[in-house]
Design a protein around this motif. Structure first.
Motif, PDB file in Angstrom:
ATOM      1  N   ARG A 372       1.014  -0.956  -0.108  1.00 52.82           N
ATOM      2  CA  ARG A 372      -0.007  -0.089  -0.175  1.00 52.82           C
ATOM      3  C   ARG A 372       0.851   1.277   0.338  1.00 52.82           C
ATOM      4  NH1 ARG A 372      -2.294   3.455   3.297  1.00 52.82           N
ATOM      5  NH2 ARG A 372      -4.922   4.674   2.803  1.00 52.82           N
ATOM      6  N   ASP A 373       1.957   1.191   0.655  1.00 51.77           N
ATOM      7  CA  ASP A 373       2.790   2.370   0.817  1.00 51.77           C
ATOM      8  C   ASP A 373       3.548   2.566  -0.122  1.00 51.77           C
ATOM      9  OD1 ASP A 373       2.476   2.542   3.188  1.00 51.77           O
ATOM     10  OD2 ASP A 373       4.713   1.867   3.690  1.00 51.77           O
ATOM     11  N   GLU A 374       3.813   1.079  -1.425  1.00 51.68           N
ATOM     12  CA  GLU A 374       4.018   2.024  -2.775  1.00 51.68           C
ATOM     13  C   GLU A 374       3.254   2.022  -3.496  1.00 51.68           C
ATOM     14  OE1 GLU A 374       7.302   2.019  -5.062  1.00 51.68           O
ATOM     15  OE2 GLU A 374       7.394   2.207  -3.323  1.00 51.68           O
ATOM     16  N   VAL A 375       1.939   1.189  -3.777  1.00 51.10           N
ATOM     17  CA  VAL A 375       1.070   2.051  -4.649  1.00 51.10           C
ATOM     18  C   VAL A 375       0.860   3.843  -4.473  1.00 51.10           C
ATOM     19  CG1 VAL A 375      -1.183   1.635  -4.915  1.00 51.10           C
ATOM     20  CG2 VAL A 375       0.001   0.028  -4.561  1.00 51.10           C
ATOM     21  N   ASN A 376       0.867   4.305  -3.144  1.00 49.03           N
ATOM     22  CA  ASN A 376       0.320   5.303  -3.089  1.00 49.03           C
ATOM     23  C   ASN A 376       1.749   6.131  -3.682  1.00 49.03           C
ATOM     24  OD1 ASN A 376      -2.380   5.434  -2.126  1.00 49.03           O
ATOM     25  ND2 ASN A 376      -1.315   4.800   0.032  1.00 49.03           N
ATOM     26  N   SER A 377       3.054   5.596  -2.935  1.00 49.14           N
ATOM     27  CA  SER A 377       3.940   6.532  -3.753  1.00 49.14           C
ATOM     28  C   SER A 377       4.376   6.708  -5.102  1.00 49.14           C
ATOM     29  CB  SER A 377       4.965   5.660  -3.168  1.00 49.14           C
ATOM     30  OG  SER A 377       5.427   5.795  -1.376  1.00 49.14           O
ATOM     31  N   LEU A 378       3.553   5.526  -5.744  1.00 50.14           N
ATOM     32  CA  LEU A 378       3.553   6.160  -6.755  1.00 50.14           C
ATOM     33  C   LEU A 378       2.542   6.791  -7.800  1.00 50.14           C
ATOM     34  CD1 LEU A 378       4.147   1.421  -8.225  1.00 50.14           C
ATOM     35  CD2 LEU A 378       6.120   3.630  -8.783  1.00 50.14           C
ATOM     36  N   LEU A 394      13.881   6.074  -8.874  1.00 48.07           N
ATOM     37  CA  LEU A 394      14.503   6.477  -6.975  1.00 48.07           C
ATOM     38  C   LEU A 394      13.929   7.989  -7.019  1.00 48.07           C
ATOM     39  CD1 LEU A 394      17.226   5.634  -5.920  1.00 48.07           C
ATOM     40  CD2 LEU A 394      18.505   6.329  -8.278  1.00 48.07           C
ATOM     41  N   MET A 395      14.469   8.253  -5.897  1.00 48.95           N
ATOM     42  CA  MET A 395      14.031   9.561  -5.632  1.00 48.95           C
ATOM     43  C   MET A 395      12.912  10.539  -6.419  1.00 48.95           C
ATOM     44  SD  MET A 395      16.084   9.944  -2.468  1.00 48.95           S
ATOM     45  CE  MET A 395      18.128   8.761  -2.541  1.00 48.95           C
ATOM     46  N   GLY A 396      11.898   9.434  -5.622  1.00 48.02           N
ATOM     47  CA  GLY A 396      10.749   9.966  -6.991  1.00 48.02           C
ATOM     48  C   GLY A 396      11.178  10.819  -8.192  1.00 48.02           C
ATOM     49  N   ILE A 397      11.569  10.119  -8.642  1.00 51.21           N
ATOM     50  CA  ILE A 397      12.384  10.031 -10.408  1.00 51.21           C
ATOM     51  C   ILE A 397      11.710   8.829 -10.743  1.00 51.21           C
ATOM     52  CG2 ILE A 397      13.518  11.573 -11.639  1.00 51.21           C
ATOM     53  CD1 ILE A 397      15.144  12.679  -9.606  1.00 51.21           C
ATOM     54  N   ASN A 398      11.593   9.112 -12.402  1.00 52.89           N
ATOM     55  CA  ASN A 398      11.338   7.953 -13.260  1.00 52.89           C
ATOM     56  C   ASN A 398      12.559   8.122 -13.905  1.00 52.89           C
ATOM     57  OD1 ASN A 398      10.569   5.540 -14.695  1.00 52.89           O
ATOM     58  ND2 ASN A 398       9.168   6.623 -15.814  1.00 52.89           N
ATOM     59  N   ALA A 399      13.606   7.241 -13.636  1.00 58.19           N
ATOM     60  CA  ALA A 399      14.597   6.761 -14.142  1.00 58.19           C
ATOM     61  C   ALA A 399      14.773   6.370 -15.802  1.00 58.19           C
ATOM     62  CB  ALA A 399      15.668   6.079 -13.811  1.00 58.19           C
TER      63      ALA A 399
END
Length: 727
Positions: A372-378, A394-399
């Motif tokens: 759930r954390d990761e789904v909301n983070s994405l 990584l660091m809020g950035i889509n590499a």
């Protein structure tokens, strides 16, 4: 024995330039961290090459210890900031093993030889003897802080080098250090793509690191250096600090350091919460206890010590990432904008193309809170950028690393399991805009990871690119399932029609899937091992990638031929090798294909080949992984299969059964996310030792015989007992 003591963080630590013919290249690090912690304090053997973790077991020198690392990644890596090295003499002002910043003046550097015999590791702790200086170095960590302890010989010179410009895959662009006293420092380090990092800058990663550092003893002298010269400046682009301590110090010198990616105030708060008056040994014991506590989600028992060590080491790797990027006050930063959440933890390090296959199917059972954390983070990142969900974050950035739409696949799989993001309607809008390659969303430009080409939108293929085509079609399958959950029937029908067209990519002359040109004609391929249009795979490997319709794929290939090809696929492979042209466990496109046999009515062949992969592709020691660990995916496959399952297709509730590796296992379920209708635990029992009896005669779930060779996610998370009768 404590479960956490089975963890061997040396497993998989081989990086670039391996020295064995048949070996792993796991690219893990052996250093100290806690589950999902911001800090991973680990030794660095080299800066350069494809050694993304900073450590390579094949090297014989250490250049220092830095505070953040990534596990099991390629593309030259990133992080590795704030590198610290204890020395006993003035040295060259380079480490001597930093390929990103070669010498201008020096010849040897400050690096030290070491022996693997003198390394000691456990969950949350690492130590080594630095032979050049006769200094015993130890590391441990808490969630936001790292702790170093250096024991020097009596009456020896005692010096410490701090390298602030160091960064894996490049260098930090700017550093500013404030010396607050003879025991405390604060600093700010800026990293941008101009300095390199992930993909040598091609990943577009930028971030700032702030830190507060305190020494147990006062330093008697300080000297800043830059570009291999001592300087009178505390700001620069290649800044370091040389500290001298009194020879009369008889105790070890300890360093407590908290970091933040938000600001210096965040670092101060993290320091206050985790470093003030902290005792090194107590922190190390607490770190071990944190691992022991988190391992309560899964318990296994067996007679094979190697299997137990591999299982808990793999579970350890699964629970490293995605890690927290928020400070103790809940603040985090994306695109230089500060946010604060109250209902979930913002996480980072998401290797989407890898981890949707086994890691998130496993986490949804053992740690749904992380899912759930990761789904909301994405979702947060996609909303801020008005874009698709990140592919490799990584660091809020889509590499933008790898292919397909894996961020959405993870979101859709979570939704079908009832793990719902905070704004599901907006998540659906983003997913649909991405799937249809929309140019606008919310009256703003939309950035889709999908190719905006006529062939894909109308004909369901990406010209010249087979891997992209099949990955996007899988994402469309999960889009169909997402639409079904929300009752959007027209959308579900649209995507159902689209995914059925995968068969049009089958080349009747080649008798395998193949890439197509813009006009629809097939690209010429000489044979099954050609790799035109494929990503980290070949035609043979990629042709299996229709996990949502394995039976339909079998009819396309010819049912008898499919079984013959599958047997050949596995039989020809060297399962312990770094790379295979046939079944290639070292890379993700092949994962879960062992379970195709079950889907096609031959479960004993799944049981046979799954056990072969478990026993041959995973071993003890630095060479123990057959390829990149890939931020938990390689480990998650092992853990999930050891429990007796594989989710072959995301957003499909079926977890296909294989023979468990252990006679007894117990999974602790979470009532916040799981129904727990029968029990808040799931017990897995075998009537005989599965190492001696590797085949399944029958399976009972809560007293009823399992007629199909799978259990659904809902059944698994309802709890109870699974009993395997083996033969």
């Amino acid at each position: 024995m404590k479960k956490a003591l089975y963890v061997d963080t040396m497993i998989g630590t081989v990086g670039d330039g391996q020295i064995e013919e048949s070996h792993g290249g796991g690219k893990t690090y052996p250093g100290a961290c806690v589950p999902g912690g911001m800090v991973q304090l680990s030794p660095d053997t080299v800066s350069g090459g494809d050694n993304g973790s900073g450590y390579n077991y094949c090297h014989n020198t250490i250049e220092g210890f830095s505070f953040n690392h990534m596990s099991g990644i390629g593309w030259y890596g990133d992080l590795g900031n704030i590198q610290i090295m204890p020395v006993t003499e003035d040295t060259d002002l380079r480490s001597g093993s930093n390929e990103e910043l070669p010498f201008k003046k020096g010849t040897v550097g400050w690096k030290s030889e070491f022996s693997h015999e003198n390394e000691k590791t456990r969950a949350g702790y690492y130590s080594v003897l630095l032979e050049r200086y006769n200094v015993f170095a130890e590391c441990t960590a808490s969630e936001h802080a790292g702790f170093l302890r250096f024991t020097y010989l009596p009456n020896s010179e005692k010096k410490i080098i701090l390298n602030f410009s160091r960064r894996i895959g490049g260098k930090a662009d700017f550093q500013e250090i404030n010396v607050l006293s003879d025991r405390r420092l604060e600093g700010h380090i800026k990293c941008t793509p101009a300095g390199g990092g992930f993909g040598h800058g091609n990943g577009g990663i930028f971030y700032d690191v702030y830190f507060v550092m305190e020494f147990s003893h006062p330093f008697t002298n300080k000297r800043f250096f830059e570009n291999e010269e001592f300087v009178n400046a505390s700001k620069g682009e290649d800044l370091g600090l040389f500290l001298d301590f009194s020879k009369q110090i008889s105790e070890p010198i300890t360093i407590n350091c908290a970091i933040s990616y938000v600001d210096i105030e965040g670092a101060r708060k993290n320091f206050s919460a985790e470093c003030e008056n902290a005792d090194f040994d107590t922190v190390a014991e607490n770190a071990l206890s944190e691992w022991e506590d988190v391992f309560s989600c899964v318990r296994v028992s067996g007679t094979d010590e190697v299997d137990l060590k591999l299982f808990y080491t793999c579970l350890y790797h699964v629970l490293l990432d995605p890690r927290t990027m928020a400070d103790v006050d809940g603040r985090y930063i994306i695109n230089y904008e500060v946010f604060k959440n109250s209902d979930y933890k913002q996480r980072t390090v998401f290797s989407g193309w890898d981890v949707y296959r086994s890691e998130f199917p496993l986490l949804s059972i053992i740690r749904p809170d992380m899912v759930r954390d990761e789904v909301n983070s994405l979702l947060k990142i996609a909303q801020l950028n008005n874009s698709s969900f990140p592919q490799w974050e990584l660091m809020g950035i889509n590499a933008g690393c790898m292919v397909g739409d894996p961020g959405f696949i993870v979101v859709a799989d979570a939704v079908t399991k009832g793990i719902i993001p905070y704004d599901i309607e907006n998540a659906y809008k983003i997913a649909k805009a991405s799937s249809l390659c929309e140019k606008e969303l919310n009256a703003k430009e939309f950035k889709s990871v999908r190719p905006a080409c006529k062939q894909y939108l109308e004909d369901c293929f990406v010209p010249e690119k087979l891997s992209d085509t099949l990955e996007f079609l899988l994402a469309d399958f999960t889009m169909m399932k997402f639409a079904e959950v929300l009752g959007k029937k027209e959308d579900a029908e649209l995507f159902a029609q689209r995914i059925s067209r995968y068969k049009e990519n089958y080349n009747e002359e080649l008798l395998f899937m193949a890439p197509r040109k813009e006009n629809g004609e097939f690209v010429f391929e000489e044979g099954r091992y050609d790799d035109d249009g494929t990503v980290e795979s070949n035609i043979f490997q990629q042709s299996w990638f229709v996990p949502y319709d394995v039976k339909g794929l079998s009819k396309l290939f010819g049912e008898e031929r499919t079984i013959e090809l599958l047997e050949e696929f596995f039989e020809k492979a060297d399962l312990k090798s770094l790379w295979n042209d046939d079944y290639n466990h070292s890379n993700e496109p092949c994962h879960n294909i062992t379970h195709y046999f079950t889907i096609l009515g031959l479960p004993e062949r799944t049981q046979y080949w799954t056990r072969r992969v478990q026993k041959e592709a995973y071993r003890m020691g630095a060479y123990g992984f057959c390829g990149n660990e890939d931020v938990g995916q390689l480990s998650a496959w092992y853990v999930l299969s050891a429990l007796g399952f594989a989710q072959v297709c995301p957003a499909d509730p079926k977890y296909y059964i294989n023979t468990p590796l252990f006679k007894d296992a117990e999974i602790k379920l979470d009532k916040k996310y799981h129904s727990c209708k029968v029990s808040d635990t799931l017990k897995i029992r075998c009537d005989k030792n599965p190492l001696d009896f590797p085949y399944i005669k029958s399976v009972k779930f809560n007293g009823k015989k399992v007629e199909e060779c799978f259990l659904t996610y809902e059944e698994i998370t309802s709890g109870g007992e699974i009993i395997f009768e083996l033969k």
